[in-house]
Design an enzyme around this catalytic site. Structure first.
Site, short mmCIF file in Angstrom:
data_model
loop_
_atom_site.label_atom_id
_atom_site.label_comp_id
_atom_site.label_asym_id
_atom_site.label_seq_id
_atom_site.Cartn_x
_atom_site.Cartn_y
_atom_site.Cartn_z
N TYR A 185 -5.42 12.13 2.83
CA TYR A 185 -4.02 12.13 2.44
C TYR A 185 -3.83 12.81 1.08
O TYR A 185 -4.77 13.39 0.52
CB TYR A 185 -3.47 10.71 2.47
N GLN A 204 0.84 -1.20 0.00
CA GLN A 204 0.00 0.00 0.00
C GLN A 204 0.88 1.25 0.00
O GLN A 204 1.16 1.85 1.03
CB GLN A 204 -0.95 0.03 1.20
N ARG A 252 -7.56 2.53 -2.57
CA ARG A 252 -8.15 2.81 -1.27
C ARG A 252 -8.69 4.23 -1.32
O ARG A 252 -7.93 5.19 -1.50
CB ARG A 252 -7.08 2.69 -0.19
N HIS A 293 -2.90 4.00 -2.35
CA HIS A 293 -3.52 4.74 -1.25
C HIS A 293 -3.24 6.23 -1.41
O HIS A 293 -2.48 6.64 -2.28
CB HIS A 293 -2.98 4.22 0.08
N ALA A 317 -7.93 8.09 0.42
CA ALA A 317 -8.73 8.05 1.64
C ALA A 317 -8.08 8.90 2.73
O ALA A 317 -6.90 9.26 2.65
CB ALA A 317 -8.89 6.61 2.12
N HIS A 318 -8.85 9.21 3.75
CA HIS A 318 -8.38 9.76 5.02
C HIS A 318 -7.74 11.13 4.91
O HIS A 318 -7.02 11.56 5.81
CB HIS A 318 -7.41 8.78 5.70
#
Length: 668
Positions: free
Chosen positions: A175, A104, A223, A169, A172-173
């Site tokens: 970032y 990831q 993600r 990744h 998401a979140h």
């Protein structure tokens, strides 16, 4: 063999060129097992332990694609070629047990600072993070090229390392790629800002580069969020459109959904009492927009919950992190229809607190988490000779010691002076937001009963009784007692001196006593916190839930600052404010005169008075109850095996008691 009660959960499914043996997925999470920015043998054991017990797909922890994404020193670098041999070690171990293994690659963007990296924070626009608050460097086209190249290198190393695929990744979140996608954080006016097509440009270029490196025989997934969860951010309909565009490219094999940014981290890794499966409504919107498998998360703890979401069509795979930290055998136990034996994730977020302290991954009640080589399944051996063992104290440490000693073949009796097992865990679970914490005690109690430990509640185990009954090994886990002297760490010289005047009155009690009692509705309660941890907030919540009018007073600059480690300070503070709680900081307790509480400002020395207080609760720490240990200590010279654990050794946390119980049980 009987049919599984979870038919969808245990059905295989294709992900691009590979087939997953069931629908369980271990989602990526930090471990701090990294050394010198590469994975270690501890990682091999950590991931293999989950693969061995049936997890179908494992996404390893996120790894930085560039030197500007280094939130702390214990972070792996996916662009570093030294990762390749470590990948091979982990892949060999995981593939031996039939699981798929993914890398990831990721970049934090603005959600970090420059302290560890020594480099400016990079972001699409000069918008600081709400947590780190460092002004970012606005990325140039050359910087964007460097990030794209970092992702390309990361994919190449994953292929060379024998992995099954790559999960791209940072969408998401909150970032870096999320920052490019969201109009809340992308204020650019070039080819990477403005329209959705422009904001999606870098993401699609990275996915293209990843597919070129992986080829057609490796999995490529993404993600993403299914809801940023804040005003101005991307919401479920936005993410459904983005996911649809990404999958329409034909470049990706699955979409993994999560929630939240650092504006609300409780959407990423929520503590109890967040509802289980809380992300699924938004995830279902994404699933309806794509023609690829969708992975869902969101406090899915039990096999029944997982089966429900899969059968309902909310997602195609159920991903878990904390549930598999708590019990690596989750999948195997579910497949054997032994769900009651799964050690539950109780949403305590001790795993997060451990990482916050720059310590390796840990769990509040799985002592083997992060120490699989020493404590994992299959490492516990039968004792050479069965001994007669007494464990005194039925809290989590005592129960763990009793269970482990019994599993080694000893004849174990557990003594508890109260009417129930569980110690302070039971007390804390009386607060409405902490009811799941009882799962720690419930699981241990169920396991010791199943193992055949003899349990004697409402029994005070004395020195004379234990010696007369011929116990060869005694584990003292007699816990602690709440302090009531009134002094905080501001006054270390006073701790063994006279107490704060008035603390000996009947209406002045410790936090442990407050959790044992019921308070009459309408009473005015003042809780004085000298610790800054969870003890006072749990007690305050319990009192307020009983109908008390509560004021929370502390000598610290903010209430319960230690909750920052578990990431739920804001959530807890907001909950207590909504319950009508008042807060006062920077105040030292001076005296209690009947219903009047006298306080003093720590900095100005100004006196502050609270009148009409019915109950004063002191959260000042606890005193070890180690009298039995010291009474028995002289018997060591005659061969008595005597051990002191948990709060009786030093009042700390449940995880410490459980680890020491495990160590004691293994040593007997």
């Amino acid at each position: 063999m009987n049919a599984t009660p979870y038919p969808t959960l245990f059905s295989p499914m294709r992900i691009g060129p590979k087939v997953a043996r069931n629908r369980t997925w271990m989602s990526a999470h930090a471990t701090l097992l990294v050394k010198d920015h590469v994975f270690t043998d501890e990682h091999v054991a950590y991931y293999a332990e989950r693969a061995k017990h049936g997890v179908a797909v494992i996404t390893m922890e996120c790894m930085a694609v560039h030197e500007t994404s280094l939130p702390y020193r214990g972070k792996a670098l996916s662009y570093d070629p030294r990762m390749v041999p470590q990948y091979r070690k982990i892949a060999d171990a995981v593939h031996e047990h039939g699981a798929l293994l993914l890398a990831q690659p990721w970049h934090r963007g603005r959600e970090t600072n420059s302290v560890a990296s020594g480099h400016p924070v990079w972001a699409p626009s000069a918008v600081p993070c709400a947590v780190y608050r460092e002004m970012p460097h606005v990325m140039t086209v050359q910087d964007i090229d460097a990030i794209r190249e970092g992702y390309r290198l990361s994919a190449r190393h994953a292929r060379d390392g024998g992995l099954d695929g790559v999960e791209v990744h940072s969408m998401a979140h909150g970032y870096l790629l999320n920052q490019f996608l969201s109009p809340a954080t992308n204020h650019r006016n070039d080819a990477f800002g403005g329209s959705l097509e422009n904001r999606l440009r870098l993401v699609m270029e990275i996915i293209q580069a990843t597919r070129e490196e992986c080829g057609s025989d490796m999995i490529v997934g993404v993600r993403i969020n299914s809801d940023d969860g804040h005003e101005g951010g991307l919401r479920p309909d936005d993410w459904a459109e983005i996911a649809g565009r990404m999958t329409a490219s034909g470049l990706i094999d699955y979409v993994s959904c999560s929630h939240g940014t650092y504006l609300n981290r409780m959407l990423i890794y929520p503590t109890s009492p967040e509802s289980h499966g809380f992300q699924m409504a938004a995830t279902r919107k994404v699933k309806q927009a794509v023609d690829r498998p969708v992975v869902g998360v969101g406090r899915i703890v039990t096999p029944a919950e997982a089966e429900k979401h899969l059968a309902n069509g909310d997602c195609d795979f159920v991903a878990m992190a904390r549930a598999l930290i708590a019990d690596p055998e989750w999948v195997a136990k579910a497949q054997r229809a032994e769900a009651e034996d799964i050690r539950p994730c109780v949403g305590a977020n001790w795993c997060m607190s451990s990482i916050f302290a720059q310590a390796p991954i840990a769990c509040i009640h799985n002592p083997a988490a992060g120490q699989e080589r020493e404590l994992g399944a299959g490492t516990l051996k039968r004792a050479d000779r069965a001994k007669k063992v007494a464990v005194v104290g039925g809290g989590p440490g005592g129960m763990r010691a009793a269970l482990t000693a019994r599993q080694r073949g000893h004849d174990v009796t557990l003594f508890e002076r109260g009417h129930e097992l569980g110690g302070q865990v039971r007390l804390w679970s009386r607060a409405p937001s902490r009811t799941e914490l009882a799962g720690v005690a419930d699981w241990l109690e169920g396991q010791i009963v199943k193992a055949g430990v003899q349990i004697r509640t409402q029994t005070i185990a004395t020195e004379e009784m234990l010696l007369a009954d011929g116990y060869e090994s005694i584990v003292v886990a007699t816990g602690s007692k709440g302090l009531r002297h009134g002094w905080t760490p501001l006054r270390p010289e006073k701790w063994n001196d006279a107490p704060v005047p008035g603390t000996d009155q009947p209406h002045v009690i410790s936090y442990m006593e407050a959790l044992r009692e019921r308070i009459a509705p309408g009473q005015r309660a003042l809780i004085y916190d000298g610790l800054g941890g969870r003890q006072a907030v749990v007690t305050a919540e319990y009192l307020a839930s009983q109908g008390a009018q509560v004021e929370f007073v502390t000598w610290l600059g903010q209430p319960a600052p230690d909750l920052a480690a578990s990431r739920d300070w804001g959530k807890t503070y907001g909950m207590l404010k909504r319950m009508g709680m008042r807060f006062a900081t920077d105040l030292e307790l001076v005296a209690i005169e009947g219903s009047t509480v006298r306080l003093r400002d720590v900095y100005t020395k100004e006196d502050v008075v609270r009148e009409g207080i019915d109950t004063v609760v002191l959260a000042l720490g606890a005193e070890a109850q180690d009298g039995l240990f010291h009474a028995l200590a002289p018997r060591r010279a005659q061969g008595l095996d005597l051990r002191l654990i948990g709060d009786a050794l030093a009042p700390r946390r449940a995880d410490s008691a459980i680890k020491e119980g495990e160590a004691a049980g293994r040593a007997i």
